[in-house]
Each structure stands twice: as structure tokens, then as C-alpha cells.
Design an enzyme around this catalytic site. Sequence first.
Site, PDB file in Angstrom:
ATOM      1  N   ASP A  68       2.021  10.243   7.721  1.00  0.00           N
ATOM      2  CA  ASP A  68       0.585  10.061   7.521  1.00  0.00           C
ATOM      3  C   ASP A  68       0.332   9.704   6.061  1.00  0.00           C
ATOM      4  OD1 ASP A  68       1.067  12.568   6.311  1.00  0.00           O
ATOM      5  OD2 ASP A  68       0.550  13.569   8.185  1.00  0.00           O
ATOM      6  N   ASP A  70      -2.074  10.348   2.729  1.00  0.00           N
ATOM      7  CA  ASP A  70      -3.076  11.193   2.074  1.00  0.00           C
ATOM      8  C   ASP A  70      -3.641  10.430   0.882  1.00  0.00           C
ATOM      9  OD1 ASP A  70      -2.418  13.188   3.859  1.00  0.00           O
ATOM     10  OD2 ASP A  70      -0.952  14.108   2.525  1.00  0.00           O
ATOM     11  N   ASP A 144       4.087  20.010  -6.241  1.00  0.00           N
ATOM     12  CA  ASP A 144       5.339  20.759  -6.359  1.00  0.00           C
ATOM     13  C   ASP A 144       6.486  20.000  -7.043  1.00  0.00           C
ATOM     14  OD1 ASP A 144       5.396  19.161  -4.094  1.00  0.00           O
ATOM     15  OD2 ASP A 144       5.840  20.776  -2.692  1.00  0.00           O
TER      16      ASP A 144
HETATM   17  P1  ATP Z   1       5.921  15.740   4.745  1.00  0.00           P
HETATM   18  O1  ATP Z   1       4.499  15.443   5.119  1.00  0.00           O
HETATM   19  O2  ATP Z   1       6.854  14.615   4.888  1.00  0.00           O
HETATM   20  O3  ATP Z   1       6.416  16.992   5.347  1.00  0.00           O
HETATM   21  P2  ATP Z   1       4.737  16.071   2.162  1.00  0.00           P
HETATM   22  O4  ATP Z   1       5.320  16.120   0.781  1.00  0.00           O
HETATM   23  O5  ATP Z   1       3.751  14.983   2.430  1.00  0.00           O
HETATM   24  O6  ATP Z   1       5.933  16.030   3.169  1.00  0.00           O
HETATM   25  P3  ATP Z   1       2.599  17.843   2.782  1.00  0.00           P
HETATM   26  O7  ATP Z   1       2.653  19.263   3.226  1.00  0.00           O
HETATM   27  O8  ATP Z   1       1.981  16.823   3.653  1.00  0.00           O
HETATM   28  O9  ATP Z   1       4.094  17.454   2.445  1.00  0.00           O
HETATM   29  O10 ATP Z   1       1.876  17.852   1.360  1.00  0.00           O
HETATM   30  C1  ATP Z   1       1.313  16.716   0.736  1.00  0.00           C
HETATM   31  C2  ATP Z   1       1.446  16.816  -0.772  1.00  0.00           C
HETATM   32  O11 ATP Z   1       0.783  17.968  -1.262  1.00  0.00           O
HETATM   33  C3  ATP Z   1       2.883  16.958  -1.276  1.00  0.00           C
HETATM   34  O12 ATP Z   1       3.520  15.714  -1.397  1.00  0.00           O
HETATM   35  C4  ATP Z   1       2.693  17.653  -2.584  1.00  0.00           C
HETATM   36  O13 ATP Z   1       2.325  16.720  -3.580  1.00  0.00           O
HETATM   37  C5  ATP Z   1       1.529  18.561  -2.318  1.00  0.00           C
HETATM   38  N1  ATP Z   1       1.957  19.905  -1.898  1.00  0.00           N
HETATM   39  C6  ATP Z   1       2.185  20.326  -0.638  1.00  0.00           C
HETATM   40  N2  ATP Z   1       2.555  21.619  -0.606  1.00  0.00           N
HETATM   41  C7  ATP Z   1       2.560  22.033  -1.879  1.00  0.00           C
HETATM   42  C8  ATP Z   1       2.845  23.269  -2.502  1.00  0.00           C
HETATM   43  N3  ATP Z   1       3.221  24.322  -1.797  1.00  0.00           N
HETATM   44  N4  ATP Z   1       2.733  23.333  -3.853  1.00  0.00           N
HETATM   45  C9  ATP Z   1       2.350  22.262  -4.569  1.00  0.00           C
HETATM   46  N5  ATP Z   1       2.079  21.076  -4.030  1.00  0.00           N
HETATM   47  C10 ATP Z   1       2.168  20.936  -2.708  1.00  0.00           C
HETATM   48 MG    MG Z   2       2.519  14.739   4.260  1.00  0.00          MG
END
Ligand code: ATP
Ligand code: MG
Length: 441
Positions: A68, A70, A144
Site C-alpha cells: 500500500d 502512505d 524507526d
Molecule cells: P510493511 O507495510 O511492508 O509491513 P512498513 O515499513 O510500511 O512495512 P508500516 O507498519 O506500514 O510498515 O509503517 C509505515 C511506516 O511508519 C514505516 O515505514 C515507518 O516509517 C513508520 N513506523 C511504523 N512503525 C513504527 C514504529 N514502531 N516506530 C517508528 N516508526 C514506525
Molecule cells: Mg506499510
Amino acid sequence: MIKRFIRRVLGLESPGPQRLPQSRHGIRRSSISAGALKVCDVLANHGHAAYVVGGAVRDLVLGITPKDFDIATDARPEQIKPLFRRALLIGRRFRLVHVMLGPETLEVSTFRAADNHVSQKDEHGRVLRDNVFGTMEEDARRRDFTVNALYYDCRSGEIIDFHGGLADLKRRTMRIIGDPETRFREDPVRMLRAVRLGAKLGLSIDNSTRVPIKRLAPLLEHVPPPRLFEEMLKLLLSGHASAALRQLRNEGLHKGMLPLLDVILDQPLGERFVTLALAQTDERVLSDRPVSPAFLFASLLWHEVLAAWKGREKHGERRVPALEAAMDEVLDAQSGKLAITRRLTATMREVWAMQPRFEERSGQRPFRLLESPRFRMAYDFLALRAASGEVPAEIESWWRAFQGADAETRHAMLLPDTGPRKKRRRRRRKQSAAAVPTAPE
Ligand code: ATP
Ligand code: MG
């Protein structure tokens, strides 16, 4: 000067953003979803900054299709919402906007700061609330990993990179932004994210990020169980569960997630069973076939159930009540740590409880089992048990043949009924057999 240098070394200050053109990162505009482009465009037309951010940018640089998209913007939620026909304000803790455009739902969030003075923490340093809007630079710093803090500008096609994330991606490294210990204390789930994303993307965790994990692993105990469950589910359904679980074990993180999993993995049969279950799950996820989380958790906990069951039988408990009690015991122990939802535990119980019934291959019982709505899942579970060497392969192949056979062959396959108890039951069931037209005796 020195103060600034120290702040920079400690990760409190970033060296300033780099604007990287397409020739450096390789993302083509055409690989950004139509919805994401539209949202950025509408926001920009209203004078706001808006970027595709996070996992989508990271995945695109690596040549992976994002799940997706964001969007991060300097517009406030109440400014974003009226710009779109179908938009919802969501979230209590962090307010963000879901914009629905055709089949897509875009998550649009306002730049946020993780102001250490403002945010509330528990006694271990875990952040309880941090709901402050901030600048784009602050938004990057509260993310993160460096590879997750890349902002794609849909208009210029540039990536804005505050923390050297693109270089880390090219080096195939996950590095946490700021001081690793502080960041893991703020949110211990980041340790699991490091492992999950590392396994999914084939990135290794940078040494300075990795080293404190072993020591801080017990902090996972203070994370609310529903959040742990959600993260564990993401990990197990990532298509890279085998690699991730191996890595969790290496980092000492599995103990907080599934108590006794380490004990199980140390037994040859248990390890083989879990390894097979995960490999099968990964294969299904990667080929876009559905995966049942209930099946997965039933597999992960099966050898715990088995040990408790056998222990009870040894102490003279009867077979079926012993299994029921073993299931309760294991699920109760688990629920404190990992809040497996009730809907899942109900299915897990059914799958487990059906296992002894596969041993009964005479009379009406196999027909009744075959009609159970959970038969397929329970049979797949049996097949795993057979493949791991826990039950004779012959039982599994009998059931495989039985399912595929016509009525006549099925009857010919039944084993002779033995034992006085079973005979008695058979006589009772004879009366109701007429009601089961597919299986006359
Ligand atoms: P995926 O969606 O492939 O599992 P993602 O990195 O996009 O991985 P998401 O949970 O969708 O994970 O989070 C979107 C964004 O928000 C991350 O890329 C990161 O920048 C931020 N983020 C998510 N969780 C945390 C956290 N626990 N601490 C700090 N930043 C976070
Ligand atoms: Mg994501």
C-alpha cells in the site's frame, strides 16, 4: 560546534536532507499508484507539501511491489478531509485520514514529531503517548529505520532522505534512526520490526542496531498482548516466516512471543514440525494462496499441547479429556503474552481436538469426520504431523485415499472394528446409520 557534533553522533540531529534525483534511486513515476499520485497532487494544489513515504518508497527502491501507499503531509487532518469526497478521520492516538479513491485506500498522515519532553513514557522508557504534529524533519526522525524514512516527491520525482536511508538500502542494511537503546525502549516492537523487515527484504541488521537487542528483548513483556499478536501475525504471514523465526531465535526475541517455543524447537520432532509448517505457509503466501492464521498458531503450539497431553495420559487421565485439558493449559499460558483472538483459538481447538479421531478408521466414524466443516484443515494438520514423523505416514495416506475415493471404495477401505467398547458403540449407532445415506453399514 562540538555540541552540534555530539548531537549528530547521537543521532539527535540529522546532517540535513539530501534531495536525490531519479537517476540515484530508480523509482519511476509510473510505479506509484494512481491514488497516491492523486492525493499528492490535490494536496500540492492546495499549497501543502505531500510525499509518498515509508514502506512503499523502500520497497520500490528494492524493486518490490508495495502492499500500500502512505502519504505524509504538512496539512492537518481537518484540512485534508474536506479535499476528498470519500475520506475518514481515524485513530484516537494519532489522528490520520483514510482517503478512498476507487479500489485504493490511502493513509494520509500529518508530519509528526516525537518530542521526548512532551511524550509520556512508562518506567522502562516506553512511549505511551506522542501525539504532536511537527516538521517534516521531525517526522523523519521519529520513524524507526533509515530505510523507512524516505520521502518521494511525486512532482519532482526526487527522494528526500534525512538519514542516509538510500545508501543503507543499497548496502542492504537496516539501521535504526538515533540511539538504538533509546529507540527500542520507546517502542520494543521495533526490535521485531527489524527482524521482520530484515527477513522480508533480505536486509541485514546493522551491528550497532543489532547488539542491544539481546539485552533489551525482555522489554517485549511490557508491550500490550494485542499489539504483539498483530506484529507476530504480520511476521508469520510475510512470506518469510521461516527466515524471520530463525532470526528471532538468533536474537533471543522468540521467548517473549511464544513461551516454550525455544524448548519445542530443541526437540527434533517439534523443530521439524514447526519448520515444515512455516515453510508451507511461506510457499502459500508467496504464491498468493490463502493462509489460515488459526492453522499457523495451531501448528506453532501443537508440540506444547502434545507434551501436556502425553503427560496427563501418563498420570492416568483418559485420552480425550486429557487432550481437552492440555489445550486449555496451553492456551491459558499463551493468552497472557500473545493475545490470540478468541475466533482463532476456537478454530485451533477444533483442529487439535480432531486429531485423535483420525486414528479411528472403522464403522461410521471416518464418515462423520469427513463431514466436519473443519475436516480439510484438520487433515492438512495431520499431514504435517505425518511429514514430521510424529504419526505413521500410513494413517495420512489412508485418509488421503479415503477422501478421494467413491462410496464403495470407502467402505472397502474401512478397518475391522475391534475392542468391546467400540462394538457396543457400533450397535447403538446402527439405528441412526439410516439417516446417513452416504455411509450405510
Ligand atoms: P510493511 O507495510 O511492508 O509491513 P512498513 O515499513 O510500511 O512495512 P508500516 O507498519 O506500514 O510498515 O509503517 C509505515 C511506516 O511508519 C514505516 O515505514 C515507518 O516509517 C513508520 N513506523 C511504523 N512503525 C513504527 C514504529 N514502531 N516506530 C517508528 N516508526 C514506525
Ligand atoms: Mg506499510
